[in-house]
Design an enzyme around this catalytic site. Structure first.
Site, PDB file in Angstrom:
ATOM      1  N   ASN A  34      -4.802  -3.407 -50.187  1.00 12.69           N
ATOM      2  CA  ASN A  34      -3.862  -4.013 -49.258  1.00 12.69           C
ATOM      3  C   ASN A  34      -3.678  -3.053 -48.086  1.00 12.69           C
ATOM      4  O   ASN A  34      -3.359  -1.886 -48.279  1.00 12.69           O
ATOM      5  CB  ASN A  34      -2.537  -4.280 -49.978  1.00 12.69           C
ATOM      6  CG  ASN A  34      -1.558  -5.040 -49.122  1.00 12.69           C
ATOM      7  OD1 ASN A  34      -1.217  -4.622 -48.027  1.00 12.69           O
ATOM      8  ND2 ASN A  34      -1.085  -6.166 -49.640  1.00 12.69           N
TER       9      ASN A  34
ATOM     10  N   HIS B 278      -4.702  -8.391 -47.388  1.00 14.57           N
ATOM     11  CA  HIS B 278      -4.350  -8.100 -48.776  1.00 14.57           C
ATOM     12  C   HIS B 278      -5.517  -7.389 -49.450  1.00 14.57           C
ATOM     13  O   HIS B 278      -6.611  -7.281 -48.866  1.00 14.57           O
ATOM     14  CB  HIS B 278      -4.027  -9.390 -49.516  1.00 14.57           C
ATOM     15  CG  HIS B 278      -2.674  -9.950 -49.184  1.00 14.57           C
ATOM     16  ND1 HIS B 278      -2.064 -10.908 -49.951  1.00 14.57           N
ATOM     17  CD2 HIS B 278      -1.805  -9.665 -48.180  1.00 14.57           C
ATOM     18  CE1 HIS B 278      -0.879 -11.201 -49.441  1.00 14.57           C
ATOM     19  NE2 HIS B 278      -0.711 -10.469 -48.354  1.00 14.57           N
TER      20      HIS B 278
ATOM     21  N   GLU C  58      -7.495  -8.284 -51.880  1.00 17.45           N
ATOM     22  CA  GLU C  58      -8.653  -9.143 -52.100  1.00 17.45           C
ATOM     23  C   GLU C  58      -9.398  -9.432 -50.798  1.00 17.45           C
ATOM     24  O   GLU C  58     -10.636  -9.395 -50.760  1.00 17.45           O
ATOM     25  CB  GLU C  58      -8.214 -10.464 -52.749  1.00 17.45           C
ATOM     26  CG  GLU C  58      -7.568 -10.297 -54.102  1.00 17.45           C
ATOM     27  CD  GLU C  58      -6.061 -10.079 -54.067  1.00 17.45           C
ATOM     28  OE1 GLU C  58      -5.416 -10.317 -55.093  1.00 17.45           O
ATOM     29  OE2 GLU C  58      -5.509  -9.675 -53.003  1.00 17.45           O
TER      30      GLU C  58
ATOM     31  N   SER D  57      -1.877 -10.264 -59.665  1.00 20.19           N
ATOM     32  CA  SER D  57      -2.165 -11.699 -59.613  1.00 20.19           C
ATOM     33  C   SER D  57      -2.279 -12.153 -58.156  1.00 20.19           C
ATOM     34  O   SER D  57      -1.419 -11.851 -57.339  1.00 20.19           O
ATOM     35  CB  SER D  57      -1.030 -12.449 -60.321  1.00 20.19           C
ATOM     36  OG  SER D  57      -1.286 -13.820 -60.414  1.00 20.19           O
TER      37      SER D  57
ATOM     38  N   CYS E 197      -2.173 -14.020 -54.620  1.00 23.19           N
ATOM     39  CA  CYS E 197      -1.298 -14.961 -53.918  1.00 23.19           C
ATOM     40  C   CYS E 197      -2.096 -16.213 -53.533  1.00 23.19           C
ATOM     41  O   CYS E 197      -3.305 -16.291 -53.735  1.00 23.19           O
ATOM     42  CB  CYS E 197      -0.711 -14.293 -52.672  1.00 23.19           C
ATOM     43  SG  CYS E 197      -1.931 -14.033 -51.359  1.00 23.19           S
TER      44      CYS E 197
ATOM     45  N   CYS F  74      -5.056 -15.409 -51.079  1.00 25.68           N
ATOM     46  CA  CYS F  74      -6.215 -14.788 -51.723  1.00 25.68           C
ATOM     47  C   CYS F  74      -6.882 -15.751 -52.701  1.00 25.68           C
ATOM     48  O   CYS F  74      -8.103 -15.756 -52.830  1.00 25.68           O
ATOM     49  CB  CYS F  74      -5.794 -13.486 -52.401  1.00 25.68           C
ATOM     50  SG  CYS F  74      -5.236 -12.254 -51.193  1.00 25.68           S
TER      51      CYS F  74
ATOM     52  N   ASP G 277       5.547  -8.932 -47.760  1.00 29.42           N
ATOM     53  CA  ASP G 277       4.171  -9.107 -48.223  1.00 29.42           C
ATOM     54  C   ASP G 277       3.971 -10.447 -48.901  1.00 29.42           C
ATOM     55  O   ASP G 277       2.917 -11.066 -48.754  1.00 29.42           O
ATOM     56  CB  ASP G 277       3.779  -7.961 -49.163  1.00 29.42           C
ATOM     57  CG  ASP G 277       2.287  -7.916 -49.417  1.00 29.42           C
ATOM     58  OD1 ASP G 277       1.537  -7.611 -48.472  1.00 29.42           O
ATOM     59  OD2 ASP G 277       1.870  -8.167 -50.562  1.00 29.42           O
TER      60      ASP G 277
END
Length: 149
Positions: free
Chosen positions: A41, A52, A54, A79, A81, A84, A144
Protein backbone atom coordinates in the site's frame (compact mmCIF):
# COMPACT_ATOMS: atom_id res chain seq x y z
CA UNK A 1 4.70 -24.32 -1.60
CA UNK A 2 2.33 -23.74 1.29
CA UNK A 3 0.07 -20.72 1.62
CA UNK A 4 2.36 -19.48 4.42
CA UNK A 5 5.37 -19.68 2.08
CA UNK A 6 3.49 -17.73 -0.58
CA UNK A 7 2.54 -15.13 2.04
CA UNK A 8 6.11 -14.27 3.06
CA UNK A 9 6.95 -11.74 0.27
CA UNK A 10 3.66 -9.95 0.96
CA UNK A 11 4.51 -9.79 4.66
CA UNK A 12 7.92 -8.31 3.80
CA UNK A 13 6.10 -5.61 1.82
CA UNK A 14 3.67 -4.96 4.69
CA UNK A 15 6.58 -4.54 7.11
CA UNK A 16 8.24 -2.10 4.70
CA UNK A 17 5.01 -0.14 4.41
CA UNK A 18 4.72 0.08 8.20
CA UNK A 19 8.33 1.26 8.48
CA UNK A 20 7.58 3.99 5.90
CA UNK A 21 4.56 5.20 7.89
CA UNK A 22 2.09 3.75 5.41
CA UNK A 23 -0.77 1.30 5.66
CA UNK A 24 0.88 -2.10 6.32
CA UNK A 25 -0.69 -4.14 3.52
CA UNK A 26 1.49 -6.11 1.15
CA UNK A 27 0.73 -8.33 -1.83
CA UNK A 28 2.56 -10.73 -4.15
CA UNK A 29 1.67 -12.42 -7.43
CA UNK A 30 2.80 -15.99 -8.05
CA UNK A 31 2.59 -18.47 -10.88
CA UNK A 32 3.32 -21.84 -9.35
CA UNK A 33 6.49 -21.38 -7.34
CA UNK A 34 7.65 -18.37 -9.36
CA UNK A 35 7.25 -14.97 -7.73
CA UNK A 36 6.31 -12.48 -10.45
CA UNK A 37 6.37 -9.42 -8.21
CA UNK A 38 5.19 -7.77 -5.04
CA UNK A 39 3.99 -4.42 -3.77
CA UNK A 40 2.60 -2.58 -0.78
CA UNK A 41 0.00 0.00 0.00
CA UNK A 42 1.50 3.32 -1.14
CA UNK A 43 -1.40 5.68 -0.50
CA UNK A 44 0.51 7.67 2.13
CA UNK A 45 3.98 7.43 0.59
CA UNK A 46 2.90 8.31 -2.98
CA UNK A 47 -0.22 10.33 -2.20
CA UNK A 48 -2.13 8.03 -4.54
CA UNK A 49 -5.65 7.13 -3.35
CA UNK A 50 -5.87 3.91 -5.37
CA UNK A 51 -2.41 2.49 -4.74
CA UNK A 52 -3.36 -0.35 -2.40
CA UNK A 53 -1.05 -3.32 -1.86
CA UNK A 54 -2.73 -5.42 -4.53
CA UNK A 55 -2.81 -2.67 -7.16
CA UNK A 56 0.81 -1.71 -6.45
CA UNK A 57 1.78 -5.37 -6.85
CA UNK A 58 0.02 -5.56 -10.22
CA UNK A 59 1.66 -2.30 -11.27
CA UNK A 60 5.09 -3.64 -10.31
CA UNK A 61 4.50 -6.91 -12.18
CA UNK A 62 3.61 -4.97 -15.31
CA UNK A 63 1.65 -6.06 -18.34
CA UNK A 64 1.16 -9.79 -18.72
CA UNK A 65 -0.78 -11.97 -21.14
CA UNK A 66 -4.22 -12.97 -19.84
CA UNK A 67 -3.13 -16.63 -19.67
CA UNK A 68 -0.51 -15.74 -17.06
CA UNK A 69 -3.01 -13.97 -14.80
CA UNK A 70 -5.42 -16.88 -15.25
CA UNK A 71 -2.84 -19.30 -13.83
CA UNK A 72 -1.67 -17.07 -10.98
CA UNK A 73 -2.23 -16.68 -7.26
CA UNK A 74 -2.51 -13.25 -5.67
CA UNK A 75 -1.41 -13.19 -2.05
CA UNK A 76 -2.36 -10.29 0.18
CA UNK A 77 -1.81 -9.67 3.87
CA UNK A 78 -5.34 -8.27 4.31
CA UNK A 79 -8.72 -9.21 2.87
CA UNK A 80 -9.07 -7.29 -0.42
CA UNK A 81 -11.38 -4.27 -0.64
CA UNK A 82 -13.94 -3.85 -3.40
CA UNK A 83 -11.47 -2.00 -5.64
CA UNK A 84 -8.79 -4.68 -5.35
CA UNK A 85 -11.41 -7.40 -5.74
CA UNK A 86 -12.39 -5.72 -9.00
CA UNK A 87 -8.80 -5.91 -10.23
CA UNK A 88 -8.61 -9.59 -9.30
CA UNK A 89 -11.81 -10.30 -11.21
CA UNK A 90 -10.84 -8.12 -14.18
CA UNK A 91 -7.61 -10.04 -14.70
CA UNK A 92 -9.18 -13.44 -14.04
CA UNK A 93 -6.88 -14.34 -11.16
CA UNK A 94 -8.27 -17.68 -9.96
CA UNK A 95 -6.76 -17.89 -6.45
CA UNK A 96 -6.35 -15.42 -3.61
CA UNK A 97 -4.48 -16.16 -0.39
CA UNK A 98 -5.37 -13.76 2.43
CA UNK A 99 -3.11 -13.26 5.43
CA UNK A 100 -5.93 -12.13 7.71
CA UNK A 101 -9.48 -10.84 7.69
CA UNK A 102 -9.92 -10.00 11.39
CA UNK A 103 -9.08 -6.31 10.91
CA UNK A 104 -11.10 -5.90 7.73
CA UNK A 105 -13.35 -8.27 5.87
CA UNK A 106 -13.29 -7.25 2.24
CA UNK A 107 -15.16 -8.66 -0.73
CA UNK A 108 -14.33 -12.31 -0.14
CA UNK A 109 -17.91 -13.41 -0.81
CA UNK A 110 -17.89 -11.64 -4.18
CA UNK A 111 -14.64 -13.39 -5.09
CA UNK A 112 -16.08 -16.78 -4.11
CA UNK A 113 -19.31 -16.09 -6.01
CA UNK A 114 -17.20 -15.40 -9.11
CA UNK A 115 -15.45 -18.77 -8.75
CA UNK A 116 -12.21 -17.51 -7.20
CA UNK A 117 -10.60 -19.86 -4.69
CA UNK A 118 -10.15 -17.88 -1.46
CA UNK A 119 -7.80 -19.15 1.23
CA UNK A 120 -7.64 -17.28 4.55
CA UNK A 121 -4.43 -18.11 6.45
CA UNK A 122 -5.35 -16.09 9.60
CA UNK A 123 -1.72 -15.13 10.20
CA UNK A 124 -1.02 -13.57 13.61
CA UNK A 125 1.74 -11.26 12.32
CA UNK A 126 -0.51 -9.82 9.59
CA UNK A 127 -3.24 -9.20 12.17
CA UNK A 128 -0.80 -7.62 14.64
CA UNK A 129 0.58 -5.25 12.00
CA UNK A 130 -2.90 -4.08 11.09
CA UNK A 131 -4.26 -3.79 14.63
CA UNK A 132 -1.24 -1.71 15.70
CA UNK A 133 -1.63 0.53 12.64
CA UNK A 134 -5.37 1.01 13.17
CA UNK A 135 -4.89 1.84 16.86
CA UNK A 136 -2.18 4.40 16.06
CA UNK A 137 -3.75 5.85 12.90
CA UNK A 138 -7.56 5.56 13.03
CA UNK A 139 -8.19 8.54 10.73
CA UNK A 140 -5.72 7.30 8.13
CA UNK A 141 -7.22 3.81 8.29
CA UNK A 142 -10.75 5.16 7.84
CA UNK A 143 -9.54 7.18 4.85
CA UNK A 144 -8.00 4.05 3.35
CA UNK A 145 -11.24 2.08 3.54
CA UNK A 146 -13.51 5.00 2.64
CA UNK A 147 -15.10 5.49 6.07
CA UNK A 148 -15.77 8.67 8.01
CA UNK A 149 -13.61 9.26 11.09
Amino acid sequence: MSALDLLEPAKVQARLGAAEGGVPVGAALWVGEQLLGAGRNQRVQQGDPILHGETHCLQNVGRLPARVYRSSTLVTTLSPCAMCTGAILLFGIPRVVIGENRSFRGSEDLLRAAGVEVIVVDDDECAALMSAFIAQNPELWNEDIGEES
